[in-house]
Design a protein around this motif. Structure first.
Motif, short mmCIF file in Angstrom:
data_model
loop_
_atom_site.label_atom_id
_atom_site.label_comp_id
_atom_site.label_asym_id
_atom_site.label_seq_id
_atom_site.Cartn_x
_atom_site.Cartn_y
_atom_site.Cartn_z
N ALA A 269 0.83 -1.20 0.00
CA ALA A 269 0.00 0.00 0.00
C ALA A 269 0.87 1.25 0.00
O ALA A 269 1.77 1.39 0.83
N THR A 270 0.60 2.15 -0.93
CA THR A 270 1.35 3.41 -1.02
C THR A 270 0.38 4.58 -1.12
O THR A 270 -0.72 4.45 -1.66
N PRO A 271 0.78 5.76 -0.62
CA PRO A 271 -0.10 6.93 -0.72
C PRO A 271 -0.22 7.42 -2.16
O PRO A 271 0.53 7.00 -3.05
N LEU A 272 -1.16 8.32 -2.37
CA LEU A 272 -1.29 8.95 -3.67
C LEU A 272 -0.06 9.81 -3.95
O LEU A 272 0.48 10.46 -3.05
N SER A 273 0.35 9.83 -5.20
CA SER A 273 1.42 10.75 -5.59
C SER A 273 0.81 12.14 -5.76
O SER A 273 -0.41 12.31 -5.86
N ASN A 274 1.67 13.14 -5.81
CA ASN A 274 1.18 14.51 -6.01
C ASN A 274 0.45 14.65 -7.34
O ASN A 274 -0.55 15.37 -7.45
N THR A 275 0.94 13.94 -8.35
CA THR A 275 0.30 14.00 -9.68
C THR A 275 -1.09 13.38 -9.63
O THR A 275 -2.04 13.93 -10.20
N GLU A 276 -1.21 12.24 -8.97
CA GLU A 276 -2.52 11.58 -8.86
C GLU A 276 -3.51 12.43 -8.07
O GLU A 276 -4.68 12.55 -8.45
N ARG A 277 -3.03 13.02 -7.01
CA ARG A 277 -3.91 13.86 -6.19
C ARG A 277 -4.38 15.08 -6.98
O ARG A 277 -5.56 15.43 -6.95
N ALA A 278 -3.45 15.70 -7.70
CA ALA A 278 -3.81 16.90 -8.48
C ALA A 278 -4.83 16.56 -9.57
O ALA A 278 -5.77 17.33 -9.82
N ASN B 101 -11.15 19.76 -1.68
CA ASN B 101 -11.53 19.27 -0.35
C ASN B 101 -12.59 18.17 -0.42
O ASN B 101 -13.37 18.00 0.51
N ALA B 102 -12.60 17.44 -1.51
CA ALA B 102 -13.65 16.45 -1.72
C ALA B 102 -13.59 15.30 -0.72
O ALA B 102 -14.62 14.78 -0.30
N LEU B 103 -12.38 14.90 -0.34
CA LEU B 103 -12.25 13.75 0.55
C LEU B 103 -10.94 13.85 1.34
O LEU B 103 -10.15 14.77 1.15
N ARG B 104 -10.72 12.89 2.21
CA ARG B 104 -9.52 12.89 3.05
C ARG B 104 -8.38 12.23 2.26
O ARG B 104 -8.14 11.02 2.36
N TRP B 105 -7.70 13.04 1.49
CA TRP B 105 -6.71 12.53 0.54
C TRP B 105 -5.59 11.76 1.21
O TRP B 105 -5.08 10.78 0.65
N ASP B 106 -5.17 12.20 2.38
CA ASP B 106 -4.03 11.56 3.05
C ASP B 106 -4.33 10.13 3.48
O ASP B 106 -3.40 9.36 3.73
N GLU B 107 -5.59 9.78 3.58
CA GLU B 107 -5.94 8.42 4.01
C GLU B 107 -6.03 7.44 2.85
O GLU B 107 -6.10 6.23 3.06
N VAL B 108 -6.03 7.95 1.64
CA VAL B 108 -6.18 7.08 0.47
C VAL B 108 -4.88 6.32 0.23
O VAL B 108 -3.78 6.88 0.31
#
Length: 342
Positions: free
Chosen positions: A187-196, A205-212
């Motif tokens: 399991a790995t966090p979202l990259s900055n590119t994926e989040r953007a 602010n749609a969801l709790r990005w850090d938990e994905v």
């Protein structure tokens, strides 16, 4: 006149020793020829050979020691790397446990409210069952009553599924399931590119990005063999192959399911699976931009689409934006998505 010949055994032994020593001394002093014609004493060549032997032995021992030291260094480095990886894994799992506890309390009010609503819906269904049954029999006869019973059976099954999902959420089932999933996968966090990319569609602010987390490898390798490598989302975890992860539009699609989870709870999984079972690949078909225009004219909203159609609309919108294609047909629906109306 020479010395008399030895007459006793001891005199004979003494003479033999004297002659032998003299012969050895003469041999050591005798010149020898090296390659190139230079004369050197035999004594020097003999000790040079001894010196060269010890030099070679010392060099061999040094090389062996160096090789052993290098091997030990590599082994220690490998152990250190493994320990570092294990430590990072342990800290990541501790982080998962912390998030589980946090979400259990943070989301408790909303989960209680949804659970209470499911109970209320069930009670209303029980109270109205008999009057509706009588009405169906009076107005539709036996055929009408049979159709009504079938519709009630389906709605009752849907209600039961909703109630189970609400209870599952209430006891922290999603967080526990993710904790286990992260143990058996990478399991790995979202990259900055994926989040953007996702934020450009869903909102910052749609969801709790850090938990994905995006899960790959481990037990998922077997799962992907069984489902032909199709990505799927469980709560805050997106399970996908490396090839799918490279396609940002698919990442946007799956993150739309995460958005659905945060707004509706784990019931979205049953709703999405129900659509896929009932419609197959058509569960993703909303008619394209032309279909959106027709549906909008008929008063349809983003929340009126099934879960897979919602995610597909978001995915196609992202593709059009990144390709420079006009998105006027999508804009009203995406505005509703960003407001959380799903």
């Amino acid at each position: 006149m020479g010395k008399p010949a030895p007459t006793t055994y001891s005199e004979l032994i003494a003479l033999q020793r004297t002659a032998g020593n003299a012969a050895v001394c003469q041999l050591l002093e005798k010149p020898a020829t090296e390659a190139g014609g230079r004369l050197v004493p035999v004594q020097r060549g003999f000790f040079d050979s001894i010196g060269n032997f010890f030099k070679g032995a010392a060099k061999a021992v040094g090389s062996a020691v160096k090789g052993i030291a290098s091997g030990i260094g590599k082994a220690v480095g490998g152990i250190g790397k493994a320990l570092g990886g294990a430590a990072r894994w342990v800290f990541a799992r501790l982080g998962d446990a912390g998030e589980w506890l946090l979400n259990l309390f943070r989301d408790l009010p909303g989960r209680l409210l949804r659970f209470g609503k499911a109970i209320a819906d069930g009670l209303i269904g029980v109270v109205t069952f008999i009057p509706e049954a009588i009405g169906a029999l009076i107005h539709g006869g036996i055929a009408g009553f049979a159709s009504w019973i079938w519709a009630k059976a389906k709605s009752g099954a849907a209600w039961a599924g909703t109630l189970i999902s609400r209870l599952f959420d209430l006891i922290g089932g999603p967080e526990l399931a993710e904790f286990v999933l992260h143990i058996v996968s990478n399991a790995t966090p979202l990259s900055n590119t994926e989040r953007a990319a996702a934020q450009s569609v869903l909102g910052a602010n749609a969801l709790r990005w850090d938990e994905v987390r995006i899960d790959q490898g481990g037990v998922l390798g077997l799962v992907f063999k069984l489902n032909q490598g199709r990505a799927f989302t469980t709560f805050h975890s997106i399970n996908m192959t490396a090839a799918d992860r490279a396609d940002l539009s698919i990442v946007v699609h799956e993150l739309t399911h995460v958005d659905q989870y945060e707004h509706a709870g784990s019931v979205y999984i049953g709703q999405a699976l129900g659509d896929q079972i009932a419609e197959g690949s058509h569960a993703y078909d909303y008619g394209g931009s032309a279909g959106l225009t027709t549906d909008r004219a008929a008063g349809k909203h983003y929340a009126d689409y099934g879960r897979e159609r919602q995610a597909q609309i978001a995915q196609d919108y992202y593709r059009d934006v990144t390709s420079g294609t006009p998105t006027v047909e999508y804009d009203p629906y995406i505005a509703e998505l960003r407001r959380g109306e799903l």
